[in-house]
Design a protein around this motif. Structure first.
Motif, PDB file in Angstrom:
ATOM      1  N   UNK A  15      -6.211   8.712  -0.509  1.00  0.00           N
ATOM      2  CA  UNK A  15      -4.957   9.289  -0.979  1.00  0.00           C
ATOM      3  C   UNK A  15      -4.369  10.059   0.187  1.00  0.00           C
ATOM      4  N   UNK A  16      -3.077   9.885   0.410  1.00  0.00           N
ATOM      5  CA  UNK A  16      -2.385  10.642   1.446  1.00  0.00           C
ATOM      6  C   UNK A  16      -1.190  11.339   0.824  1.00  0.00           C
ATOM      7  N   UNK A  17      -1.007  12.592   1.198  1.00  0.00           N
ATOM      8  CA  UNK A  17       0.149  13.381   0.798  1.00  0.00           C
ATOM      9  C   UNK A  17       0.910  13.706   2.074  1.00  0.00           C
ATOM     10  N   UNK A  18       2.224  13.538   2.031  1.00  0.00           N
ATOM     11  CA  UNK A  18       3.063  13.894   3.176  1.00  0.00           C
ATOM     12  C   UNK A  18       4.097  14.895   2.686  1.00  0.00           C
ATOM     13  N   UNK A  19       4.149  16.066   3.343  1.00  0.00           N
ATOM     14  CA  UNK A  19       5.119  17.095   2.980  1.00  0.00           C
ATOM     15  C   UNK A  19       6.068  17.340   4.147  1.00  0.00           C
ATOM     16  N   UNK A  71       2.268  15.893   7.482  1.00  0.00           N
ATOM     17  CA  UNK A  71       3.612  16.444   7.447  1.00  0.00           C
ATOM     18  C   UNK A  71       4.535  15.604   8.316  1.00  0.00           C
ATOM     19  N   UNK A  72       5.830  15.764   8.066  1.00  0.00           N
ATOM     20  CA  UNK A  72       6.820  15.055   8.850  1.00  0.00           C
ATOM     21  C   UNK A  72       8.213  15.517   8.468  1.00  0.00           C
ATOM     22  N   UNK A  73       9.184  15.069   9.213  1.00  0.00           N
ATOM     23  CA  UNK A  73      10.583  15.412   8.948  1.00  0.00           C
ATOM     24  C   UNK A  73      11.088  14.640   7.724  1.00  0.00           C
ATOM     25  N   UNK A  74      12.289  14.984   7.294  1.00  0.00           N
ATOM     26  CA  UNK A  74      12.899  14.252   6.192  1.00  0.00           C
ATOM     27  C   UNK A  74      13.056  12.776   6.499  1.00  0.00           C
ATOM     28  N   UNK A  75      13.425  12.461   7.735  1.00  0.00           N
ATOM     29  CA  UNK A  75      13.577  11.061   8.139  1.00  0.00           C
ATOM     30  C   UNK A  75      12.237  10.332   8.100  1.00  0.00           C
ATOM     31  N   UNK A 124       5.657  13.268  -0.685  1.00  0.00           N
ATOM     32  CA  UNK A 124       5.261  12.046  -1.375  1.00  0.00           C
ATOM     33  C   UNK A 124       3.753  11.896  -1.258  1.00  0.00           C
ATOM     34  N   UNK A 125       3.201  11.163  -2.193  1.00  0.00           N
ATOM     35  CA  UNK A 125       1.767  10.875  -2.180  1.00  0.00           C
ATOM     36  C   UNK A 125       1.583   9.404  -2.478  1.00  0.00           C
ATOM     37  N   UNK A 126       0.564   8.820  -1.860  1.00  0.00           N
ATOM     38  CA  UNK A 126       0.284   7.417  -2.094  1.00  0.00           C
ATOM     39  C   UNK A 126      -1.213   7.178  -2.063  1.00  0.00           C
ATOM     40  N   UNK A 127      -1.596   6.062  -2.637  1.00  0.00           N
ATOM     41  CA  UNK A 127      -2.996   5.656  -2.661  1.00  0.00           C
ATOM     42  C   UNK A 127      -3.056   4.175  -2.311  1.00  0.00           C
ATOM     43  N   UNK A 128      -4.084   3.833  -1.558  1.00  0.00           N
ATOM     44  CA  UNK A 128      -4.265   2.432  -1.243  1.00  0.00           C
ATOM     45  C   UNK A 128      -5.393   2.225  -0.258  1.00  0.00           C
ATOM     46  N   UNK A 133      -2.613   2.324   4.052  1.00  0.00           N
ATOM     47  CA  UNK A 133      -2.120   3.701   4.040  1.00  0.00           C
ATOM     48  C   UNK A 133      -1.848   4.173   5.465  1.00  0.00           C
ATOM     49  N   UNK A 134      -2.756   3.877   6.374  1.00  0.00           N
ATOM     50  CA  UNK A 134      -2.569   4.286   7.773  1.00  0.00           C
ATOM     51  C   UNK A 134      -1.279   3.695   8.357  1.00  0.00           C
ATOM     52  N   UNK A 135      -0.973   2.450   8.037  1.00  0.00           N
ATOM     53  CA  UNK A 135       0.252   1.822   8.538  1.00  0.00           C
ATOM     54  C   UNK A 135       1.495   2.477   7.938  1.00  0.00           C
ATOM     55  N   UNK A 136       1.425   2.830   6.673  1.00  0.00           N
ATOM     56  CA  UNK A 136       2.554   3.476   6.006  1.00  0.00           C
ATOM     57  C   UNK A 136       2.812   4.863   6.592  1.00  0.00           C
ATOM     58  N   UNK A 137       1.766   5.535   7.052  1.00  0.00           N
ATOM     59  CA  UNK A 137       1.885   6.910   7.543  1.00  0.00           C
ATOM     60  C   UNK A 137       2.392   7.017   8.977  1.00  0.00           C
ATOM     61  N   UNK A 138       2.792   5.921   9.581  1.00  0.00           N
ATOM     62  CA  UNK A 138       3.275   5.935  10.968  1.00  0.00           C
ATOM     63  C   UNK A 138       4.377   6.992  11.114  1.00  0.00           C
ATOM     64  N   UNK A 139       4.228   7.856  12.105  1.00  0.00           N
ATOM     65  CA  UNK A 139       5.213   8.902  12.368  1.00  0.00           C
ATOM     66  C   UNK A 139       4.867  10.250  11.775  1.00  0.00           C
ATOM     67  N   UNK A 140       3.898  10.283  10.871  1.00  0.00           N
ATOM     68  CA  UNK A 140       3.468  11.563  10.307  1.00  0.00           C
ATOM     69  C   UNK A 140       2.368  12.144  11.196  1.00  0.00           C
TER      70      UNK A 140
END
Length: 144
Positions: A15-19, A71-75, A124-128, A133-140
């Motif tokens: 599970x990853x959470x990005x704020x 964490x990351x920016x709005x973009x 946002x939070x996601x599971x997979x 998940x690592x690919x989706x989190x690019x830039x965080x």
């Protein structure tokens, strides 16, 4: 058939959470708690057994898989959302407008009023599977 227990290491999923990186501390904590509750509600199989101390006192069960906070920016959150949706990963969102509401129905209404690509995401939070998940989190980046 894979008979490995998803709640035991090595974990095949996470599970990853990005704020948002510009939120106040209390907002980051609040958003994280709400988002993880969404993943838990949608995927109850990720919850382990209840806890019990040596005195026999029982405690509620917790998630049995890793939860990492980034964490990351709005973009960055917007592009993370797009990648998660594109991969069909279970996704929970928290928007800036939700800070001004007072209950769940109002939260759903403010999200429903905005097209997905235009949501002002603060978390946002996601599971997979770990790789997806690592690919989706690019830039965080991992939350400090």
């Amino acid at each position: 058939m894979d008979d490995t227990d998803p709640l035991l290491p090595p974990f095949a999923a996470k599970i990853a959470v990005v704020v948002r990186d510009d939120l106040e501390t209390w907002q980051r904590l609040n958003v994280t708690a709400f988002l993880v509750s969404g993943i838990t509600a949608a995927l109850p199989e990720l919850v382990g057994a209840r806890y019990e101390d040596a005195d026999g006192q029982h405690y509620l069960p917790l998630l049995g898989v890793p939860v990492l906070v980034f964490e990351g920016s709005g973009a960055v959150l917007a592009s993370t959302r797009e990648r998660a949706v594109g991969r069909g990963l279970p996704l929970a969102v928290y928007t800036r407008d939700m800070f001004a509401t007072g209950h769940d129905a109002a939260n759903r209404a403010v999200v429903a009023a905005v097209p997905g690509a235009s949501l002002d995401l603060v978390g946002l939070a996601l599971h997979g599977p770990k790789n997806a998940v690592d690919k989706v989190l690019k830039g965080t980046r991992l939350h400090p």
